[in-house]
Design a protein around this motif. Structure first.
Motif, short mmCIF file in Angstrom:
data_model
loop_
_atom_site.label_atom_id
_atom_site.label_comp_id
_atom_site.label_asym_id
_atom_site.label_seq_id
_atom_site.Cartn_x
_atom_site.Cartn_y
_atom_site.Cartn_z
N LYS A 61 0.83 -1.21 0.00
CA LYS A 61 0.00 0.00 0.00
C LYS A 61 0.86 1.26 0.00
O LYS A 61 0.52 2.25 -0.66
CB LYS A 61 -0.94 0.00 1.21
N LEU A 62 1.99 1.23 0.71
CA LEU A 62 2.88 2.39 0.71
C LEU A 62 3.45 2.63 -0.69
O LEU A 62 3.55 3.78 -1.14
CB LEU A 62 4.02 2.17 1.71
N SER A 63 3.80 1.56 -1.39
CA SER A 63 4.29 1.70 -2.77
C SER A 63 3.23 2.33 -3.65
O SER A 63 3.53 3.19 -4.50
CB SER A 63 4.68 0.32 -3.33
N LEU A 64 1.97 1.92 -3.46
CA LEU A 64 0.88 2.46 -4.25
C LEU A 64 0.67 3.95 -3.95
O LEU A 64 0.45 4.75 -4.86
CB LEU A 64 -0.41 1.67 -3.98
N LEU A 102 2.76 -2.45 -11.94
CA LEU A 102 3.18 -3.71 -11.33
C LEU A 102 2.21 -4.09 -10.21
O LEU A 102 1.79 -5.25 -10.11
CB LEU A 102 4.60 -3.58 -10.78
N ILE A 103 1.84 -3.12 -9.39
CA ILE A 103 0.89 -3.38 -8.30
C ILE A 103 -0.47 -3.79 -8.86
O ILE A 103 -1.14 -4.66 -8.31
CB ILE A 103 0.77 -2.13 -7.40
N LEU A 177 -6.17 4.31 0.25
CA LEU A 177 -5.83 4.05 1.65
C LEU A 177 -6.67 2.93 2.23
O LEU A 177 -6.29 2.31 3.23
CB LEU A 177 -6.04 5.32 2.48
N PHE A 178 -7.82 2.64 1.60
CA PHE A 178 -8.75 1.65 2.14
C PHE A 178 -8.77 0.36 1.31
O PHE A 178 -9.64 -0.48 1.49
CB PHE A 178 -10.16 2.25 2.22
N ILE A 179 -7.83 0.23 0.38
CA ILE A 179 -7.73 -1.01 -0.39
C ILE A 179 -7.27 -2.13 0.53
O ILE A 179 -6.29 -1.99 1.26
CB ILE A 179 -6.76 -0.86 -1.57
N SER A 180 -7.97 -3.24 0.48
CA SER A 180 -7.61 -4.38 1.33
C SER A 180 -6.59 -5.25 0.61
O SER A 180 -6.85 -5.77 -0.48
CB SER A 180 -8.86 -5.21 1.65
N ASN A 181 -5.42 -5.38 1.19
CA ASN A 181 -4.39 -6.25 0.61
C ASN A 181 -3.92 -7.30 1.61
O ASN A 181 -2.81 -7.82 1.50
CB ASN A 181 -3.21 -5.42 0.12
#
Length: 277
Positions: A61-64, A102-103, A177-181
């Motif tokens: 998520k930080l990369s995104l 890539l993500i 910020l709310f994407i579930s990974n």
């Protein structure tokens, strides 16, 4: 499925601002837009060798967030109407591009049916997931250019239209910020950056057939975002409005085609690759 839809909406919002802004780049910077375009894709290309290393070392998520932020900086630089600032920001945006796509591949490939059994079923799920993602993603071209048309038809300045695109992409940053990974695992390979680059290069040894469609896509992007907008400058009438209308038509066909190509990919990847070439 709702997670996939949410993910597609997030990317659609981010690229709503980016693609609309890019489509006006030649109109705002007729002398330097092509230079920026070349810099962006050169850095994005080389960045693809490094991005697996970055994504492995940082939380996904930080990369995104970093990648999307670089896109926002680019849109902001265009709104400044300063060509030097635009070129520098476009270069950094190339780094963001290599990371964000890539993500996209990592997360989209992770979506599959709970009752998937066997490799064929998993591949079918990937084709369906890709089709759904790109259908939702393609809405960015429709949404962005409808908004752009409304703004431009009311005789609002082009700079304000770019600011509105910056705001829309900013909403995409908030949604990410709310994407579930939590269910997505990125393999942690403890090797140096040079080894990572070599591994990426070695992956391509069994995929030389993809060189032709990659070149075709490069030419398509050049025509869509460079040559056609530049030709619009010679068109009598409201150039900005015509430019948005052209990309609105592009977006509609993109969404409709994505729904079809996802199903075709499930049957055989050749049904998608050969017609594309």
């Amino acid at each position: 499925m709702w997670k996939l839809i949410y993910f597609g909406i997030t990317y659609a919002l981010v690229f709503t601002g980016y693609y609309v802004t890019t489509s006006f780049l030649n109109i705002i910077f007729p002398d330097t837009a092509f230079i920026g375009f070349a810099i962006f894709y050169a850095i994005a290309g080389f960045g693809c060798l490094i991005s697996p290393y970055i994504v492995e070392k940082l939380p996904l998520k930080l990369s995104l967030i970093i990648a999307i932020s670089l896109y926002l900086i680019f849109i902001g630089s265009v709104s400044s109407f300063n060509s030097t600032f635009m070129l520098i920001a476009y270069a950094f945006c190339g780094i963001g591009s290599s990371i964000i796509w890539l993500i996209q591949g990592i997360i989209t490939s992770a979506f599959k049916s709970n009752n998937s059994i066997g490799e064929n079923k998993i591949n079918a799920d990937k084709g369906k997931s890709m089709g759904i993602f790109y259908a939702i993603f393609g809405i960015n071209m429709i949404l962005g250019n409808i908004i752009a048309l409304v703004i431009l038809i009311t005789n609002v300045k082009l700079q304000i239209m770019i600011w509105s695109m910056l705001g829309i992409s900013g909403i995409g940053l908030i949604l990410c910020l709310f994407i579930s990974n939590s269910e997505i695992e990125v393999p942690k390979i403890q090797t140096g950056v040079l080894r990572h680059i070599l591994d990426v290069i070695l992956v391509s040894k069994d995929n030389f057939s993809l060189i032709l469609p990659v070149c075709a896509q490069s030419m398509g992007l050049n025509i869509s975002f460079q040559i056609l907008p530049r030709m619009m400058l010679n068109t009598p009438g409201p150039v900005n409005i015509y430019n948005s209308a052209m990309f609105l038509a592009y977006g509609v066909s993109y969404v409709l085609a994505s729904l079809v190509t996802g199903k075709l990919f499930n049957k055989n990847w050749r049904y998608v690759l050969y017609p594309y070439i």
